[in-house]
Structure formats: C-alpha cells, structure tokens
Design an enzyme around this catalytic site. Structure first.
Site, PDB file in Angstrom:
ATOM      1  N   HIS A 234      44.380  35.867  34.270  1.00  0.00           N
ATOM      2  CA  HIS A 234      44.999  35.795  35.602  1.00  0.00           C
ATOM      3  C   HIS A 234      45.932  37.003  35.729  1.00  0.00           C
ATOM      4  O   HIS A 234      45.497  38.150  35.598  1.00  0.00           O
ATOM      5  CB  HIS A 234      45.699  34.429  35.718  1.00  0.00           C
ATOM      6  CG  HIS A 234      46.184  34.036  37.075  1.00  0.00           C
ATOM      7  ND1 HIS A 234      45.890  34.728  38.229  1.00  0.00           N
ATOM      8  CD2 HIS A 234      46.987  33.000  37.476  1.00  0.00           C
ATOM      9  CE1 HIS A 234      46.455  34.134  39.267  1.00  0.00           C
ATOM     10  NE2 HIS A 234      47.144  33.085  38.836  1.00  0.00           N
ATOM     11  N   HIS A 273      35.928  38.504  39.488  1.00  0.00           N
ATOM     12  CA  HIS A 273      36.754  37.552  40.231  1.00  0.00           C
ATOM     13  C   HIS A 273      35.967  36.281  40.457  1.00  0.00           C
ATOM     14  O   HIS A 273      34.762  36.342  40.695  1.00  0.00           O
ATOM     15  CB  HIS A 273      37.187  38.147  41.580  1.00  0.00           C
ATOM     16  CG  HIS A 273      38.372  37.449  42.142  1.00  0.00           C
ATOM     17  ND1 HIS A 273      38.260  36.335  42.949  1.00  0.00           N
ATOM     18  CD2 HIS A 273      39.694  37.682  41.967  1.00  0.00           C
ATOM     19  CE1 HIS A 273      39.479  35.931  43.259  1.00  0.00           C
ATOM     20  NE2 HIS A 273      40.364  36.715  42.682  1.00  0.00           N
ATOM     21  N   ASP A 324      44.270  43.912  39.864  1.00  0.00           N
ATOM     22  CA  ASP A 324      44.990  44.334  38.662  1.00  0.00           C
ATOM     23  C   ASP A 324      44.530  45.706  38.161  1.00  0.00           C
ATOM     24  O   ASP A 324      45.271  46.377  37.440  1.00  0.00           O
ATOM     25  CB  ASP A 324      44.801  43.290  37.548  1.00  0.00           C
ATOM     26  CG  ASP A 324      45.446  41.976  37.930  1.00  0.00           C
ATOM     27  OD1 ASP A 324      46.549  42.014  38.486  1.00  0.00           O
ATOM     28  OD2 ASP A 324      44.831  40.915  37.707  1.00  0.00           O
TER      29      ASP A 324
HETATM   30  C1  LIG Z   1      38.383  36.834  36.725  1.00  0.00           C
HETATM   31  C2  LIG Z   1      37.495  36.047  35.756  1.00  0.00           C
HETATM   32  C3  LIG Z   1      38.406  35.209  34.851  1.00  0.00           C
HETATM   33  C4  LIG Z   1      36.579  35.150  36.569  1.00  0.00           C
HETATM   34  O1  LIG Z   1      35.944  34.295  35.676  1.00  0.00           O
HETATM   35  P1  LIG Z   1      34.679  33.384  36.086  1.00  0.00           P
HETATM   36  O2  LIG Z   1      34.665  33.167  37.542  1.00  0.00           O
HETATM   37  O3  LIG Z   1      34.727  32.196  35.214  1.00  0.00           O
HETATM   38  O4  LIG Z   1      33.449  34.304  35.790  1.00  0.00           O
HETATM   39  P2  LIG Z   1      32.632  34.343  34.443  1.00  0.00           P
HETATM   40  O5  LIG Z   1      33.573  34.630  33.323  1.00  0.00           O
HETATM   41  O6  LIG Z   1      31.817  33.086  34.338  1.00  0.00           O
HETATM   42  O7  LIG Z   1      31.701  35.597  34.709  1.00  0.00           O
HETATM   43  C5  LIG Z   1      30.381  35.550  35.214  1.00  0.00           C
HETATM   44  C6  LIG Z   1      29.555  36.599  34.491  1.00  0.00           C
HETATM   45  O8  LIG Z   1      30.142  37.897  34.706  1.00  0.00           O
HETATM   46  C7  LIG Z   1      30.590  38.451  33.474  1.00  0.00           C
HETATM   47  N1  LIG Z   1      31.926  39.015  33.690  1.00  0.00           N
HETATM   48  C8  LIG Z   1      32.857  38.561  34.554  1.00  0.00           C
HETATM   49  N2  LIG Z   1      33.959  39.294  34.473  1.00  0.00           N
HETATM   50  C9  LIG Z   1      33.709  40.224  33.540  1.00  0.00           C
HETATM   51  C10 LIG Z   1      34.493  41.273  33.019  1.00  0.00           C
HETATM   52  N3  LIG Z   1      35.735  41.480  33.433  1.00  0.00           N
HETATM   53  N4  LIG Z   1      33.953  42.058  32.065  1.00  0.00           N
HETATM   54  C11 LIG Z   1      32.689  41.846  31.625  1.00  0.00           C
HETATM   55  N5  LIG Z   1      31.892  40.857  32.094  1.00  0.00           N
HETATM   56  C12 LIG Z   1      32.410  40.069  33.031  1.00  0.00           C
HETATM   57  C13 LIG Z   1      30.688  37.286  32.513  1.00  0.00           C
HETATM   58  O9  LIG Z   1      30.550  37.704  31.171  1.00  0.00           O
HETATM   59  C14 LIG Z   1      29.558  36.433  32.981  1.00  0.00           C
HETATM   60  O10 LIG Z   1      28.361  36.987  32.511  1.00  0.00           O
HETATM   61  P3  LIG Z   1      27.184  36.041  31.939  1.00  0.00           P
HETATM   62  O11 LIG Z   1      26.767  35.197  33.120  1.00  0.00           O
HETATM   63  O12 LIG Z   1      26.167  37.005  31.459  1.00  0.00           O
HETATM   64  O13 LIG Z   1      27.805  35.222  30.849  1.00  0.00           O
HETATM   65  C15 LIG Z   1      36.638  36.997  34.919  1.00  0.00           C
HETATM   66  O14 LIG Z   1      35.932  37.868  35.776  1.00  0.00           O
HETATM   67  C16 LIG Z   1      37.473  37.797  33.931  1.00  0.00           C
HETATM   68  O15 LIG Z   1      37.748  37.326  32.825  1.00  0.00           O
HETATM   69  N6  LIG Z   1      37.909  39.051  34.302  1.00  0.00           N
HETATM   70  C17 LIG Z   1      38.773  39.814  33.466  1.00  0.00           C
HETATM   71  C18 LIG Z   1      40.212  39.366  33.577  1.00  0.00           C
HETATM   72  C19 LIG Z   1      40.827  39.766  34.894  1.00  0.00           C
HETATM   73  O16 LIG Z   1      40.737  40.900  35.319  1.00  0.00           O
HETATM   74  N7  LIG Z   1      41.529  38.815  35.497  1.00  0.00           N
HETATM   75  C20 LIG Z   1      42.203  39.025  36.755  1.00  0.00           C
HETATM   76  C21 LIG Z   1      41.546  38.215  37.832  1.00  0.00           C
HETATM   77  S1  LIG Z   1      42.206  38.604  39.435  1.00  0.00           S
END
Ligand SMILES: CC(C)(COP(=O)(O)OP(=O)(O)OC[C@H]1O[C@@H](n2cnc3c(N)ncnc32)[C@H](O)[C@@H]1OP(=O)(O)O)[C@@H](O)C(=O)NCCC(=O)NCCS
Length: 388
Positions: A234, A273, A324
């Site tokens: 987050h 996201h 971010d």
């Molecule tokens: C924001 C976040 C937590 C959303 O999580 P979510 O909705 O649960 O999405 P998921 O983690 O299920 O991602 C879906 C797919 O995209 C991929 N993905 C999503 N964000 C990614 C990232 N930042 N880097 C690499 N792969 C990513 C996942 O590995 C997943 O791939 P898969 O289906 O092959 O396993 C996630 O994108 C993330 O961890 N981002 C990095 C942290 C971040 O920047 N947070 C700030 C958010 S505003």
C-alpha cells in the site's frame, strides 16, 4: 507454523463465495470519491483530481473532502486560520516522539504520536459531527508537526516550531529544513498532497471505516489507517520505489534489471493496482511534477530510469505505474529521507480517512464479514496426559 487445512475439506463452489482480498466486493456506498477504472479517472466529491491538482491548494481540497463543497474565499480563510491555530504539538507529544529509539521507522513514530493525540483529547468519545470535524482539523494540522519533529530528532536536531503565516506545504518544509524552497518545489509537493488525499475504499481507508464501525474514536481509526498504509503493498511502496531506483543506480541498467525481476517473478514496487488495470489516473499529473523536480535539481537520472522501467513493464506485462512510482523520486529530489515518504502520504491521506470516518459515523452499521472455515471438523479435547 504452516497453515493447517483439513485434508477432508472439499470446497463447494455453489456455497462458497470467497472474494480473496475482497476483490470486486462492493461493501458500502460513499459520496467522498469515485475511482472509475474504465476511464482511468478519479473524482473527489465530483471534481476530477487532475483539475483539483492544477487549480486548487491542498487546503481547498481538504475543505472539499470534509465539507463536500469547495470553499469560497471567506470559508477558506476561516478554515486556514483554524488549521494554523492547531499546529503546535504539546511538550508531552514532542518529548515522547524524541524518546523513541532512533531506529524506529517514522511511520511507527507517527502512529504513536496520533495515539498520544487521542490520549490528550478530553472529548475523545464525542463523535458528534462538529466535534469529529474539529478533531479532523487537529489531525490535519498536527500530523505534519509530528512528522517534521521526528525527521529532525532522528538527525539529532531540535524540532522547529510551526509558523502560522505559511501554507501546510510551506510550513512542512520550514519545520523539516528551516527554510522554504523555490515556489515550484512547494507547488510540486502541494500537488502530491492533493493526489494522495483520497482514493475511495483502499486498504487503509477501509481499515479506518472498520474501526469506526465499532463506534471507536477518530484517533483509533487513524492509527489503524496508518498501520495499514505502512505496508509496502500500500503506501509503503513509495519508499520501496526509491530503494529500487537507488539499487539500479544507472538508467542504462534499468531495462535488464526489470527483465531480470520479471523473469524471477518479483513484485516490482510502484506498479500495478487492484482497481486500475490500464493506468492510474493520478500518475500523469505526478509524473509532470516529478519532471519539474528533475529540472529544478538538474538531475535527469531518475526520470530516465522511470521511463526505462515503465517501458519494459508495460511492454512485457501490460502493468502500469501507480502514484507511488513518480512520487518516490519526486520526494527524493525534494530532499526528503526515504523513510519519510510514507509519513508524508499520511499527512495527505488523513483528510480522506477523516472524510470517511465522518461518513461512516453518520450512517453506521458494524462491519463484520464472514469466512469459509477450512480447518478440522469439530473434535473432543483429550486430557493433557493422553495427547501425543
Ligand atoms: C497493488 C497490488 C498490491 C495489487 O494487487 P492485486 O490486485 O492483488 O493484484 P495481483 O497481485 O493479484 O496481480 C495480478 C497479476 O499481476 C502481477 N503483478 C501485479 N502487480 C505487479 C507488480 N508490481 N510487479 C510484477 N507483477 C505484478 C501479479 O504477479 C499477478 O500475476 P499472475 O496473475 O501471473 O500471478 C499489486 O499490484 C502490487 O503488489 N504492486 C506493487 C506494490 C505497489 O506498488 N503498491 C502500491 C499500490 S497503489
């Protein structure tokens, strides 16, 4: 301990309706803001966030979130005067922050500071709209004082008193560095506060609403929000973005670094996201102001790295930067220590949290979801001497 799953457990898809991570679950109504993933847009009380960022101050946006309407000139003056009158932190508050271990993360210090603010408030149980709004103003005014004091204490310096003739953004620079930077730097910072102010039912706001739904107080709900925001999935991502960029070091290495990260299935901070799937509405504005910072500091390295990382991620995975990603390097170029990026996010998001806390209080029902049980069937407790 590893998760124990009952070997006899058989999921029944018809009965079971688990939305992991609450994905897609609509859990209440709100009039504070709306994220529209189809159009990559975000509105606060009906106004597009990009327009607010370009045309308003953070103070005007805070007023909008609290009251539902933008202020007129007189309302804004009254609002600003009140906010400025609440900036000073008590000696007890400052002494407690100063006494914390130097290694404690600033988010933990701010969380502790807000907790103490609750202890100091004799009206803590009064949740009438007027009193809660007044507390929201105190949080808006005093959280920057706590963040700046912690910033200085960690460097072995004395806290600098807030000044009542400065905006929230100017005053924050004054309290951290003892001086106010060029107008465009202050503007870039103010824009970041506007963009970070509110984002519907994100994890920390939802957390604050859950705490509020039990009829707990606004400080407890804010402390809980800070705890949720701290995590790198987050708000903590803005710090991780800068650590990543420093690790990559050279824009020429960015492409290979990203290819390697993707090959190793690493989560790359600042990308992705839950709601936006084809771009975060706030990114173009923040990227523009990160570029302003690159021009002011005459250091293009971070923006070159930004573009190189984004190009590979979009090309290979169709995953886009979130707010971010530009905010991390922008704060770095403003001269803030990386550990303070998420506390700055708190300074902004306290407005959104408070707006939601007020909304939840006005129309409350306790938030209490269910879970699908996958543990052992019901069994008897055997006497201690008979257990294996
Ligand atoms: C924001 C976040 C937590 C959303 O999580 P979510 O909705 O649960 O999405 P998921 O983690 O299920 O991602 C879906 C797919 O995209 C991929 N993905 C999503 N964000 C990614 C990232 N930042 N880097 C690499 N792969 C990513 C996942 O590995 C997943 O791939 P898969 O289906 O092959 O396993 C996630 O994108 C993330 O961890 N981002 C990095 C942290 C971040 O920047 N947070 C700030 C958010 S505003």
């Amino acid at each position: 301990m590893a998760e124990y799953i009952n070997p006899d457990y058989v999921p029944e898809p018809d009965k079971m309706n688990v939305k992991r991570g609450l994905e897609g679950a609509v859990i209440d109504t709100t009039s504070v803001s709306k994220v529209n993933p189809d159009t990559n847009s975000l509105i606060y009380r009906g106004y597009p966030v990009q327009d607010l960022a370009e045309q308003c101050s953070f103070e005007e946006v805070a007023y909008l979130l609290y009251h539902g309407e933008l202020p007129n000139a007189k309302q804004l003056e009254t609002f600003k005067a009140k906010e400025r009158s609440y900036r000073t932190a008590s000696p007890m508050l400052l002494n407690t922050i100063a006494a914390l271990p130097k290694a404690c993360h600033p988010m933990d210090a701010i969380r502790t500071g807000v907790s103490i603010m609750g202890c100091e408030d004799s009206r803590i149980w009064d949740a009438t709209p007027e009193v809660n709004l007044d507390k929201a103003m105190q949080l808006l005014a005093r959280i920057p004082t706590l963040v700046a004091a912690d910033y200085r204490f960690k460097k072995g310096l004395k806290a600098i008193e807030p000044k009542a003739d400065l905006s929230i953004a100017e005053n924050f620079f004054h309290m951290c560095f003892g001086k106010i930077p060029a107008r465009e730097v202050v503007r870039a910072f103010d824009v970041s506060l506007i963009l970070y102010a509110e984002h519907s039912f994100n994890a920390s706001t939802f957390t604050s609403r859950v705490v509020t739904s039990t009829q707990s107080d606004i400080y407890s709900a804010t402390v809980a929000g800070i705890g949720a925001l701290k995590g790198p999935l987050h708000g903590g991502a803005n710090e991780q973005v800068m650590h990543m960029m420093l690790e990559i070091e050279d824009p020429a290495k960015a492409k290979d670094w990203m290819l390697d990260a993707l090959a190793n299935k690493k989560k790359v901070m600042g990308f992705g996201h839950r709601v936006y799937k084809s771009g975060d509405s706030r990114v173009p504005t923040m990227r523009k102001y990160a570029q302003v910072m690159a021009d002011v500091t005459k250091e293009q390295k971070w923006m070159k790295m930004y573009d190189a990382l984004e190009a590979v991620m979009v090309d290979k995975k169709k995953i886009y930067p979130n707010l971010d990603f530009p905010a991390g390097p922008a704060y770095y170029m403003m001269g803030f220590e990386i550990d303070f990026f998420t506390p700055i996010f708190v300074m902004a998001r306290t407005t959104g949290w408070s707006a939601h806390i007020l909304e939840q209080t006005a129309n409350n029902r306790i938030i209490r979801p269910l879970s699908e049980y996958i543990g052992s069937e019901q069994r008897k407790v055997s006497p201690l001497n008979e257990r294996k």
